[in-house]
Design an enzyme around this catalytic site. Structure first.
Site, PDB file in Angstrom:
ATOM      1  N   LYS A  11       4.493   5.510  -4.959  1.00 33.22           N
ATOM      2  CA  LYS A  11       4.013   5.312  -3.591  1.00 33.22           C
ATOM      3  C   LYS A  11       5.026   5.811  -2.548  1.00 33.22           C
ATOM      4  CE  LYS A  11       0.949   1.338  -4.410  1.00 33.22           C
ATOM      5  NZ  LYS A  11       0.802  -0.125  -4.113  1.00 33.22           N
ATOM      6  N   TYR A  51      -8.659   3.006  -2.258  1.00 34.13           N
ATOM      7  CA  TYR A  51      -8.511   1.543  -2.141  1.00 34.13           C
ATOM      8  C   TYR A  51      -9.783   0.879  -1.609  1.00 34.13           C
ATOM      9  CZ  TYR A  51      -3.564   1.114  -3.430  1.00 34.13           C
ATOM     10  OH  TYR A  51      -2.378   1.071  -4.115  1.00 34.13           O
ATOM     11  N   PHE A  59      -5.310  -6.719   4.926  1.00 35.97           N
ATOM     12  CA  PHE A  59      -4.237  -5.721   4.936  1.00 35.97           C
ATOM     13  C   PHE A  59      -4.737  -4.297   4.706  1.00 35.97           C
ATOM     14  CE2 PHE A  59      -4.329  -7.614   0.611  1.00 35.97           C
ATOM     15  CZ  PHE A  59      -4.624  -6.486  -0.154  1.00 35.97           C
ATOM     16  N   ARG A  87       1.297  -1.777 -16.472  1.00 37.84           N
ATOM     17  CA  ARG A  87       1.338  -2.949 -15.592  1.00 37.84           C
ATOM     18  C   ARG A  87       2.585  -3.795 -15.885  1.00 37.84           C
ATOM     19  NH1 ARG A  87      -2.320  -3.177 -11.213  1.00 37.84           N
ATOM     20  NH2 ARG A  87      -1.517  -5.299 -11.126  1.00 37.84           N
ATOM     21  N   THR A  93       2.614  -7.666  -8.333  1.00 38.81           N
ATOM     22  CA  THR A  93       2.332  -7.017  -7.049  1.00 38.81           C
ATOM     23  C   THR A  93       3.409  -7.339  -6.020  1.00 38.81           C
ATOM     24  OG1 THR A  93      -0.026  -7.254  -7.532  1.00 38.81           O
ATOM     25  CG2 THR A  93       0.594  -6.765  -5.240  1.00 38.81           C
ATOM     26  N   ARG A 104       9.019  -2.933  -9.842  1.00 40.04           N
ATOM     27  CA  ARG A 104       8.865  -3.591  -8.537  1.00 40.04           C
ATOM     28  C   ARG A 104      10.035  -4.543  -8.253  1.00 40.04           C
ATOM     29  NH1 ARG A 104       2.282  -4.281  -8.853  1.00 40.04           N
ATOM     30  NH2 ARG A 104       1.751  -2.467  -7.580  1.00 40.04           N
ATOM     31  N   ASN A 114       5.364  -1.505  -2.471  1.00 37.60           N
ATOM     32  CA  ASN A 114       5.811  -1.977  -3.786  1.00 37.60           C
ATOM     33  C   ASN A 114       5.926  -0.855  -4.823  1.00 37.60           C
ATOM     34  OD1 ASN A 114       3.121  -1.587  -4.158  1.00 37.60           O
ATOM     35  ND2 ASN A 114       2.628  -3.696  -4.723  1.00 37.60           N
ATOM     36  N   HIS A 117       1.626   2.183  -8.112  1.00 39.21           N
ATOM     37  CA  HIS A 117       0.266   1.713  -8.430  1.00 39.21           C
ATOM     38  C   HIS A 117       0.018   1.939  -9.915  1.00 39.21           C
ATOM     39  CE1 HIS A 117      -4.104   1.249  -8.432  1.00 39.21           C
ATOM     40  NE2 HIS A 117      -4.100   2.294  -9.242  1.00 39.21           N
ATOM     41  N   GLU A 128     -10.119   6.155 -11.646  1.00 38.36           N
ATOM     42  CA  GLU A 128      -8.976   6.568 -10.828  1.00 38.36           C
ATOM     43  C   GLU A 128      -8.392   7.895 -11.309  1.00 38.36           C
ATOM     44  OE1 GLU A 128      -7.659   2.032  -9.541  1.00 38.36           O
ATOM     45  OE2 GLU A 128      -6.313   3.208 -10.815  1.00 38.36           O
TER      46      GLU A 128
HETATM   47  P1  ADP Z   1      -1.717  -4.133  -7.585  1.00 40.92           P
HETATM   48  O1  ADP Z   1      -1.181  -2.881  -6.931  1.00 40.92           O
HETATM   49  O2  ADP Z   1      -0.620  -4.925  -8.250  1.00 40.92           O
HETATM   50  O3  ADP Z   1      -2.884  -3.880  -8.509  1.00 40.92           O
HETATM   51  P2  ADP Z   1      -3.634  -5.197  -5.641  1.00 40.92           P
HETATM   52  O4  ADP Z   1      -4.674  -4.363  -6.333  1.00 40.92           O
HETATM   53  O5  ADP Z   1      -3.927  -6.648  -5.455  1.00 40.92           O
HETATM   54  O6  ADP Z   1      -2.222  -5.093  -6.393  1.00 40.92           O
HETATM   55  O7  ADP Z   1      -3.327  -4.606  -4.211  1.00 40.92           O
HETATM   56  C1  ADP Z   1      -3.273  -3.218  -4.000  1.00 40.92           C
HETATM   57  C2  ADP Z   1      -2.097  -2.906  -3.110  1.00 40.92           C
HETATM   58  O8  ADP Z   1      -2.330  -3.476  -1.807  1.00 40.92           O
HETATM   59  C3  ADP Z   1      -0.763  -3.529  -3.543  1.00 40.92           C
HETATM   60  O9  ADP Z   1      -0.116  -2.803  -4.558  1.00 40.92           O
HETATM   61  C4  ADP Z   1       0.008  -3.504  -2.231  1.00 40.92           C
HETATM   62  O10 ADP Z   1       0.495  -2.188  -1.919  1.00 40.92           O
HETATM   63  C5  ADP Z   1      -1.095  -3.884  -1.241  1.00 40.92           C
HETATM   64  N1  ADP Z   1      -1.142  -5.328  -1.024  1.00 40.92           N
HETATM   65  C6  ADP Z   1      -1.578  -6.283  -1.888  1.00 40.92           C
HETATM   66  N2  ADP Z   1      -1.481  -7.513  -1.371  1.00 40.92           N
HETATM   67  C7  ADP Z   1      -0.964  -7.342  -0.111  1.00 40.92           C
HETATM   68  C8  ADP Z   1      -0.623  -8.238   0.960  1.00 40.92           C
HETATM   69  N3  ADP Z   1      -0.789  -9.550   0.840  1.00 40.92           N
HETATM   70  N4  ADP Z   1      -0.129  -7.704   2.094  1.00 40.92           N
HETATM   71  C9  ADP Z   1       0.044  -6.366   2.229  1.00 40.92           C
HETATM   72  N5  ADP Z   1      -0.266  -5.473   1.268  1.00 40.92           N
HETATM   73  C10 ADP Z   1      -0.756  -5.947   0.108  1.00 40.92           C
HETATM   74 MG    MG Z   2      -4.804  -3.286  -8.110  1.00 43.45          MG
END
Ligand code: ADP
Ligand code: MG
Length: 140
Positions: A11, A51, A59, A87, A93, A104, A114, A117, A128
């Site tokens: 990212k 997304y 967010f 993962r 996350t 992370r 973070n 992805h 994806e």
């Molecule tokens: P992951 O990337 O671990 O699969 P999610 O699919 O829940 O997590 O979320 C997608 C992305 O959205 C996260 O990797 C992060 O960049 C962002 N994100 C998730 N939760 C938050 C939050 N509470 N505030 C801001 N950004 C968030």
């Molecule tokens: Mg996700």
């Protein structure tokens, strides 16, 4: 054990800090192989589409802005149980909850920025991967 493919994205916070090589090394050290890779700058439409599952989340707008802010490296990782393995290498996350030794934990700025992805299931991995790569761009 099944050989799987999963979509990984390095990212903007990580490309900005020149961490691309260190992150790819984490995958390779754990037996995952990069079988497709490109560095791109996401358009708003690409970031929103990728997304879309999160479009109702509070967010979403800032997530899209962040994903467009700097280049990303999109890549396909291949290996045994690659989806779950990726993962685990990534960590939780929110880096505050991530295990020691995960990407992370070691590199993420915060819950949004973070660093990586990773697809979360076989169906999303297939979708994806197809979102960014055609079949002839993936060379195992
Ligand atoms: P992951 O990337 O671990 O699969 P999610 O699919 O829940 O997590 O979320 C997608 C992305 O959205 C996260 O990797 C992060 O960049 C962002 N994100 C998730 N939760 C938050 C939050 N509470 N505030 C801001 N950004 C968030
Ligand atoms: Mg996700």
């Amino acid at each position: 054990m099944a050989i799987e493919r999963t979509l990984s994205i390095i990212k903007p916070d990580a490309t900005r800090r020149n961490l691309t090589g260190q992150i790819i090394a984490r995958f390779e050290e754990k037996g995952l192989r990069v079988v497709a890779s490109k560095r791109i700058k996401l358009s708003q439409a690409q970031a929103e589409g990728f997304y879309a599952v999160h479009k109702e989340r509070s967010f979403f707008g800032e997530l899209v802005e962040y994903m467009m802010s700097e280049p990303v490296v999109v890549q396909v990782l291949e290996g045994e149980n690659a989806i779950l393995a990726n993962r685990e290498i990534m960590g939780a996350t929110n880096p505050a909850n991530a295990d020691e030794g995960t990407i992370r934990k070691d590199f993420a700025v915060d819950v949004q920025e973070n660093s990586v992805h990773g697809s979360d299931a076989p169906e999303t991995a297939a979708e994806e991967i197809a979102y960014f790569f055609s079949a002839c761009e993936i060379v195992g």
